[in-house]
Write a protein that holds these residues in place. Structure first.
Motif, PDB file in Angstrom:
ATOM      1  N   GLY A  33       0.349  -1.075  -0.169  1.00  0.00           N
ATOM      2  CA  GLY A  33       0.127  -0.088  -0.408  1.00  0.00           C
ATOM      3  C   GLY A  33       1.100   1.187  -0.200  1.00  0.00           C
ATOM      4  N   THR A  34       1.590   1.290   1.160  1.00  0.00           N
ATOM      5  CA  THR A  34       2.886   2.416   0.806  1.00  0.00           C
ATOM      6  C   THR A  34       3.246   2.532  -0.489  1.00  0.00           C
ATOM      7  N   GLY A  36       2.868   1.830  -3.507  1.00  0.00           N
ATOM      8  CA  GLY A  36       1.747   2.245  -4.365  1.00  0.00           C
ATOM      9  C   GLY A  36       0.849   2.988  -3.642  1.00  0.00           C
ATOM     10  N   THR A  37       1.116   3.540  -2.823  1.00  0.00           N
ATOM     11  CA  THR A  37       1.280   5.382  -2.987  1.00  0.00           C
ATOM     12  C   THR A  37       2.046   6.032  -3.178  1.00  0.00           C
ATOM     13  N   GLN A  38       3.001   5.634  -2.996  1.00  0.00           N
ATOM     14  CA  GLN A  38       3.973   6.539  -3.715  1.00  0.00           C
ATOM     15  C   GLN A  38       4.665   6.607  -5.803  1.00  0.00           C
ATOM     16  N   ASP A  40       1.658   6.081  -7.205  1.00  0.00           N
ATOM     17  CA  ASP A  40       0.603   6.688  -7.948  1.00  0.00           C
ATOM     18  C   ASP A  40       1.348   8.488  -8.203  1.00  0.00           C
ATOM     19  N   ALA A  41       1.770   8.310  -7.162  1.00  0.00           N
ATOM     20  CA  ALA A  41       2.668  10.146  -6.128  1.00  0.00           C
ATOM     21  C   ALA A  41       4.069  10.387  -8.170  1.00  0.00           C
ATOM     22  N   ASP A  44       1.891  10.499 -11.360  1.00  0.00           N
ATOM     23  CA  ASP A  44       1.439  11.759 -11.572  1.00  0.00           C
ATOM     24  C   ASP A  44       2.433  12.824 -11.406  1.00  0.00           C
TER      25      ASP A  44
END
Length: 52
Positions: A33-34, A36-38, A40-41, A44
């Motif tokens: 999860g961590t 994946g969030t990184q 995604d950033a 972006d």
């Protein structure tokens, strides 16, 4: 018969392995999860740079 029941540790071992597997699963889910969030950033940011 009751003493034999108290000495039987096969069920306890299975429960311990189950708890270890559950702990590892939670750790993996947290890490994924961590990351994946990184990621995604990062994507972006790249998308924003390409769009300009």
């Amino acid at each position: 018969m009751f003493a034999r029941f108290l000495k039987d540790e096969s069920g306890a071992t299975a429960i311990e392995y189950g708890l270890i597997a559950a702990g590892i699963s939670v750790a993996i889910a947290t890490i994924v999860g961590t990351i994946g969030t990184q990621l995604d950033a990062v994507f972006d940011d790249i998308s924003g740079e390409l769009g300009e």
